[in-house]
Design a protein around this motif. Structure first.
Motif: not given
Length: 119
Positions: A1-30
């Protein structure tokens, strides 16, 4: 099993930037291929990007190519999605996903994080 948890979303104006992250557990990530998908209201989920197990190979949908960058840090069990030059049509719930190889379906999914781009 692999558990995945995202973060980093939000509200941004057009032309802007965001970075999302996803942390994984439960399995060798590589050992797992990682991807990002998104689903806008009233639309089907669509593929955004994918990165190979060692990070050496990436693939993007035409709609985000040149604006989004996927990367991964296998030491931190985390995959990232850097989103630049955001457009209102990028508004969606973004989910990370994992699969054991390129020859099987994505099997593991995160809960998703909302990205809203205002015009």
């Amino acid at each position: 099993q692999v558990q995945l948890v995202e973060s980093g979303g939000g509200l941004v104006q057009a032309g802007g930037s965001l970075r999302l992250s996803c942390a994984a557990s439960g399995r060798t990530f590589s050992s797992i291929t990682m991807g990002w998908f998104r689903q806008a209201p009233g639309k089907e989920r669509e593929f955004v990007t994918q990165i190979s197990r060692n990070g050496g190979s990436t693939y993007y949908s035409d709609s985000v190519k040149g604006r989004f960058t996927i990367s991964r840090d296998n030491a931190k069990n985390t995959v990232y999605l850097q989103m630049n030059s955001l457009k209102p049509e990028d508004t969606a719930v973004y989910s990370c996903a994992a699969r054991d190889s390129d020859y099987v379906q994505y099997r593991y999914w995160g809960q998703g994080t909302q990205v809203t781009v205002s015009s």
